[in-house]
Design an enzyme around this catalytic site. Sequence first.
Site, PDB file in Angstrom:
ATOM      1  N   LYS A  47     -12.372   3.425  -7.711  1.00  0.00           N
ATOM      2  CA  LYS A  47     -12.235   2.619  -8.927  1.00  0.00           C
ATOM      3  C   LYS A  47     -10.778   2.530  -9.352  1.00  0.00           C
ATOM      4  O   LYS A  47      -9.963   3.418  -9.054  1.00  0.00           O
ATOM      5  CB  LYS A  47     -13.094   3.170 -10.059  1.00  0.00           C
ATOM      6  CG  LYS A  47     -12.708   4.551 -10.554  1.00  0.00           C
ATOM      7  CD  LYS A  47     -13.609   4.985 -11.696  1.00  0.00           C
ATOM      8  CE  LYS A  47     -13.203   6.341 -12.244  1.00  0.00           C
ATOM      9  NZ  LYS A  47     -11.848   6.362 -12.851  1.00  0.00           N
ATOM     10  N   LYS A  76     -12.916  11.160 -13.904  1.00  0.00           N
ATOM     11  CA  LYS A  76     -11.636  10.817 -13.273  1.00  0.00           C
ATOM     12  C   LYS A  76     -10.834   9.902 -14.195  1.00  0.00           C
ATOM     13  O   LYS A  76     -11.378   9.171 -15.018  1.00  0.00           O
ATOM     14  CB  LYS A  76     -11.880  10.126 -11.931  1.00  0.00           C
ATOM     15  CG  LYS A  76     -12.714  10.959 -10.943  1.00  0.00           C
ATOM     16  CD  LYS A  76     -11.958  12.194 -10.506  1.00  0.00           C
ATOM     17  CE  LYS A  76     -12.738  12.984  -9.453  1.00  0.00           C
ATOM     18  NZ  LYS A  76     -13.889  13.712 -10.006  1.00  0.00           N
ATOM     19  N   ASP A  77      -9.524   9.918 -14.022  1.00  0.00           N
ATOM     20  CA  ASP A  77      -8.613   9.172 -14.870  1.00  0.00           C
ATOM     21  C   ASP A  77      -8.858   7.669 -14.798  1.00  0.00           C
ATOM     22  O   ASP A  77      -9.296   7.140 -13.782  1.00  0.00           O
ATOM     23  CB  ASP A  77      -7.164   9.457 -14.456  1.00  0.00           C
ATOM     24  CG  ASP A  77      -6.792  10.914 -14.646  1.00  0.00           C
ATOM     25  OD1 ASP A  77      -7.109  11.715 -13.755  1.00  0.00           O
ATOM     26  OD2 ASP A  77      -6.188  11.236 -15.672  1.00  0.00           O
ATOM     27  N   LYS A  78      -8.506   6.998 -15.893  1.00  0.00           N
ATOM     28  CA  LYS A  78      -8.635   5.544 -15.954  1.00  0.00           C
ATOM     29  C   LYS A  78      -7.463   4.858 -15.267  1.00  0.00           C
ATOM     30  O   LYS A  78      -7.658   4.001 -14.401  1.00  0.00           O
ATOM     31  CB  LYS A  78      -8.722   5.082 -17.411  1.00  0.00           C
ATOM     32  CG  LYS A  78      -8.789   3.570 -17.583  1.00  0.00           C
ATOM     33  CD  LYS A  78      -8.899   3.176 -19.047  1.00  0.00           C
ATOM     34  CE  LYS A  78      -8.976   1.658 -19.203  1.00  0.00           C
ATOM     35  NZ  LYS A  78      -9.112   1.262 -20.639  1.00  0.00           N
TER      36      LYS A  78
END
Length: 353
Positions: A47, A76-78
């Site tokens: 992503k 998880k980080d954006k």
Amino acid sequence: MQRWPHAHGGPLGAGDFRHTPEDFRVTELMDFVPEGHGEHQWLWVEKRGLTTDDLCRELAGLCEVAPRDIGVAGLKDKQAITQQWVSVWLPGREAPQDLSDALAEKGVRVLASVRHPRKLKRGVHRGNRFALRVSGEAVAHPEFEVRWQTLIRDGVPNYFGPQRFGHQGHNLGRARAVLVRGWRKRDDRSGMLLSTARSFLFNEVLAARLKANCWATALSGEVFALNGTGSRFVTDGSESAETLAQRLASGDIHPTGPLWGTGRAEAHAQVAQLEQVLATRWPQLCEGLEKAGVKAERRPLRLMPGKPRLEWDITPEQAKTEGGEASVWLHFDLPRGSFATGLLRELIAHPLL
């Protein structure tokens, strides 16, 4: 996190990271693979520009299932390129044929799709692999590589990262308000505010031990964690102080700090006295967590990056002769629950660190 002390003299200068999502890459590490059959569809996805919660909402809508039927191992980080497993409970039916195309429109690539008998549970992953591109004056500092090697050899403070506390730390104020009033599930369905309070208290203990220069040494009554495992033990006199010191120096074991809750008797002597100061300094948080019924746990005070590697993108010498800015790729593995920001803040100064 700037209010908490550093371990290795502070950052070498200003720096930048995550300038673009492509500069911050995270890959989830698992110790097992899906079995190829069962009621749950496991998707290995990549992503970009989405939080894990965003991904889960999109997936639930596309598959016409309830949010509780979606499983992930970790968040998880954006602003990153991240790869992780996510599961969808689809008993007796297949995923929509156009699922991959629909997710691609949202910035998600499906890299693999496999069945498994069970839902993916939080915390079952071993850790995460990071590849971070860092630039700025700190990277051009003549001691940058020396500092990197020091971090790899001696480890870094295992602080909870700033993302745990929300924008400008607002989650901590919310947590305090909820705990003073009396924590209720309906006020904090995900338990985020409980986690925020415990993270803050842990960071306070770690900061105190850094100031006392004992964050990576053994105190009496110490509870140790074995590196890379969930195993803990309390010193019982079977190992000499010299042996313990050698194991600490090699990174085989680490002192631990409290994740506050009920049943804190594991630590004793000096360690218990130091940690009990929290109850005096932050009584509303400590008492609120105990009344909420949160079970006490322990977390290593020190973090040892695994499989470390430094790869120059543009060396300082190239930047001087060819123009541009020095930049470097940092590669390393971290156990689940640890933050890459803990390592970065020992190298660079940045508003988000």
